[in-house]
Design a protein around this motif. Structure first.
Motif, mmCIF file in Angstrom:
data_model
loop_
_atom_site.group_PDB
_atom_site.id
_atom_site.type_symbol
_atom_site.label_atom_id
_atom_site.label_comp_id
_atom_site.label_asym_id
_atom_site.label_seq_id
_atom_site.Cartn_x
_atom_site.Cartn_y
_atom_site.Cartn_z
ATOM 1 N N HIS A 201 0.812 -1.227 0.000
ATOM 2 C CA HIS A 201 0.000 0.000 0.000
ATOM 3 C C HIS A 201 0.842 1.272 0.000
ATOM 4 O O HIS A 201 0.330 2.350 0.302
ATOM 5 C CB HIS A 201 -0.928 0.004 1.217
ATOM 6 C CG HIS A 201 -2.018 -1.014 1.155
ATOM 7 N ND1 HIS A 201 -1.889 -2.274 1.701
ATOM 8 C CD2 HIS A 201 -3.263 -0.973 0.615
ATOM 9 C CE1 HIS A 201 -3.016 -2.953 1.509
ATOM 10 N NE2 HIS A 201 -3.848 -2.195 0.846
ATOM 11 N N ALA A 202 2.118 1.174 -0.355
ATOM 12 C CA ALA A 202 3.008 2.327 -0.235
ATOM 13 C C ALA A 202 2.606 3.497 -1.132
ATOM 14 O O ALA A 202 2.920 4.652 -0.816
ATOM 15 C CB ALA A 202 4.444 1.906 -0.560
ATOM 16 N N ASP A 203 1.934 3.235 -2.236
ATOM 17 C CA ASP A 203 1.519 4.321 -3.139
ATOM 18 C C ASP A 203 0.220 4.979 -2.690
ATOM 19 O O ASP A 203 -0.201 5.972 -3.300
ATOM 20 C CB ASP A 203 1.327 3.783 -4.556
ATOM 21 C CG ASP A 203 2.632 3.354 -5.195
ATOM 22 O OD1 ASP A 203 3.639 4.056 -5.008
ATOM 23 O OD2 ASP A 203 2.643 2.304 -5.864
ATOM 24 N N LEU A 204 -0.415 4.433 -1.657
ATOM 25 C CA LEU A 204 -1.725 4.934 -1.229
ATOM 26 C C LEU A 204 -1.631 5.673 0.097
ATOM 27 O O LEU A 204 -2.473 5.543 0.974
ATOM 28 C CB LEU A 204 -2.709 3.764 -1.122
ATOM 29 C CG LEU A 204 -3.027 3.075 -2.453
ATOM 30 C CD1 LEU A 204 -3.830 1.801 -2.218
ATOM 31 C CD2 LEU A 204 -3.794 4.017 -3.383
ATOM 32 N N VAL A 205 -0.593 6.491 0.235
ATOM 33 C CA VAL A 205 -0.409 7.303 1.442
ATOM 34 C C VAL A 205 -1.240 8.576 1.314
ATOM 35 O O VAL A 205 -1.115 9.325 0.344
ATOM 36 C CB VAL A 205 1.075 7.626 1.656
ATOM 37 C CG1 VAL A 205 1.255 8.630 2.790
ATOM 38 C CG2 VAL A 205 1.853 6.350 1.955
ATOM 39 N N LEU A 206 -2.089 8.813 2.310
ATOM 40 C CA LEU A 206 -2.963 9.984 2.324
ATOM 41 C C LEU A 206 -2.386 11.105 3.189
ATOM 42 O O LEU A 206 -2.625 12.279 2.918
ATOM 43 C CB LEU A 206 -4.345 9.589 2.850
ATOM 44 C CG LEU A 206 -5.015 8.411 2.137
ATOM 45 C CD1 LEU A 206 -6.355 8.073 2.796
ATOM 46 C CD2 LEU A 206 -5.210 8.697 0.658
ATOM 47 N N ASP A 207 -1.659 10.750 4.236
ATOM 48 C CA ASP A 207 -0.999 11.718 5.115
ATOM 49 C C ASP A 207 0.368 11.178 5.486
ATOM 50 O O ASP A 207 0.543 9.972 5.667
ATOM 51 C CB ASP A 207 -1.793 11.914 6.422
ATOM 52 C CG ASP A 207 -3.145 12.560 6.190
ATOM 53 O OD1 ASP A 207 -3.222 13.487 5.377
ATOM 54 O OD2 ASP A 207 -4.113 12.117 6.830
ATOM 55 N N GLY A 208 1.328 12.091 5.661
ATOM 56 C CA GLY A 208 2.644 11.669 6.105
ATOM 57 C C GLY A 208 3.526 11.247 4.955
ATOM 58 O O GLY A 208 3.193 11.401 3.767
#
Length: 383
Positions: A201-208
């Motif tokens: 899920h590394a491409d699906l970061v919403l914050d940080g």
């Protein structure tokens, strides 16, 4: 202004090819298994059409060179310079990589650490082949989910060989900080543990900011296998493919030896899809992330105003919400209750590890209208 994803409707999604939308009866809204209801990027579908005009015989069975170059560049951008080609192995998915890691890096009866709650195949990969699970529950704080460092230390025994780690974390959505990852790396080195870091899920970061564990130094990189794949990023679970990568090619060789003859190679269309996504998918992915942020905020607001009894920390990554319904008298059968009374299908907490009865995982990667209707049903059933 309406968004393209606002047009996603149940009647278009509920077709015979969809596992997600046909598992439950037609009156149920399925917000469970982790794929998105959004249409795939046109750049990917166009690439697949073009690929069908060429041979669909055996692809490059030793690893597609163009895809491996793209993956190496992506890992370099994440702090993995000079990743050796023999340290890269294309797989038919990330879950096979979990199983291969357990088989290749541990022996029967040896122990594997993993944080719970956790994506269920982490647990089955350990248990299906006679290894012993050492679950280390995360701490549920008001500010969110955190690693219990004392429990982690206490869980290590002379039989512990491997740490299965999820980053970003499924199901809580935590994006681990650099400081947390450095401490985890020091822990693994001190106890001489192998580490498998599932970074699907590394491409699906919403914050940080996402930090890859193996990027933190040569010592931890030599003891780490990183797993990745495109199916969550580009919504292509029906075209399974993944990769196991390590700065230490000997670790990849151990995984390959343990699964020789039973590990399939990725298909030609899966390879083409991943190449197209890495090359042309950034614009589409940006639109997805913006929409997911809006859905996450909508979900948080609805729960805060209408179901304040539900403990929930908005995820920093993924499109998955980990919801704590234990304040309700029906929490012991929360999954069955909401399926029956609200006609909403979620993931049941106990599948993510012992002690999570009353927790449910909700997938908010759908249209705002579907999410709104599902939440209205849940609120009505819980009232």
């Amino acid at each position: 202004m309406p968004h393209l994803f606002d047009d996603v409707r149940p009647e278009d999604l509920r077709h015979a090819d969809s596992y997600k939308w046909t598992t439950h009866p037609a009156e149920v809204l399925p917000l469970w298994v982790a794929d998105m209801d959004f249409p795939v990027a046109e750049e990917i579908t166009d690439a697949l059409h073009r690929r069908l005009t060429r041979s669909v015989g055996y692809p490059q069975l030793q690893g597609d060179p163009a895809l491996l170059d793209l993956l190496a560049a992506r890992q370099t951008a994440r702090g993995h310079p000079d990743l050796p080609r023999e340290g890269m192995w294309l797989l038919p998915g990330v879950v096979p990589g979990l199983y291969a890691s357990v088989l290749g890096l541990t022996g029967p009866g040896e122990e594997v650490l993993t944080h719970t709650p956790i994506y269920p195949p982490f647990l089955s990969a350990i248990e299906d082949h006679g290894r012993r699970t050492r679950p280390v529950p995360l701490l549920q704080q008001e500010s969110g989910w955190e690693i219990d460092w004392g429990a982690l230390e206490d869980s290590v025994t002379p039989a512990t060989r491997l740490l299965l780690f999820c980053s970003p974390h499924n199901p809580t959505g935590r994006v681990w900080t650099r400081e947390e990852l450095e401490r985890l790396g020091e822990f693994a080195l001190r106890h001489r543990l192998w580490v498998v870091s599932d970074e699907l899920h590394a491409d699906l970061v919403l914050d940080g900011e996402f930090v890859s564990l193996a990027s933190l130094g040569a010592d931890i990189a030599q003891r780490t296998v990183t797993l990745t794949g495109p199916c969550k990023t580009f919504n292509t679970a029906g075209l399974p493919i993944g990769a196991a990568m390590s700065a230490n090619p000997a670790l990849i060789a151990r995984l390959q030896l343990a699964t020789r003859g039973v590990m399939a190679h990725p298909g030609a269309l899966s390879i083409e899809m991943w190449r197209a996504g890495l090359t042309h998918g950034e614009r589409w992915l940006g639109e997805v992330l913006d929409y997911l942020k809006g859905n996450r905020e909508f979900l948080a607001q609805e729960l805060r105003h209408n179901l304040p009894e539900v403990r929930f920390t908005p995820p920093q990554a993924t499109y998955l919400a980990w919801l704590d319904f234990r304040a309700f008298r029906w929490s012991d059968e929360a999954y069955e209750f909401l399926l029956r009374e609200a006609r909403v299908g979620l993931n049941n907490g106990p599948t993510f590890g012992p002690g999570y009865q009353g927790f449910l995982r909700l997938n908010f990667a759908t249209s705002r209208a579907v999410l709104q209707e599902a939440l209205a049903r849940i609120v009505h059933a819980a009232s």
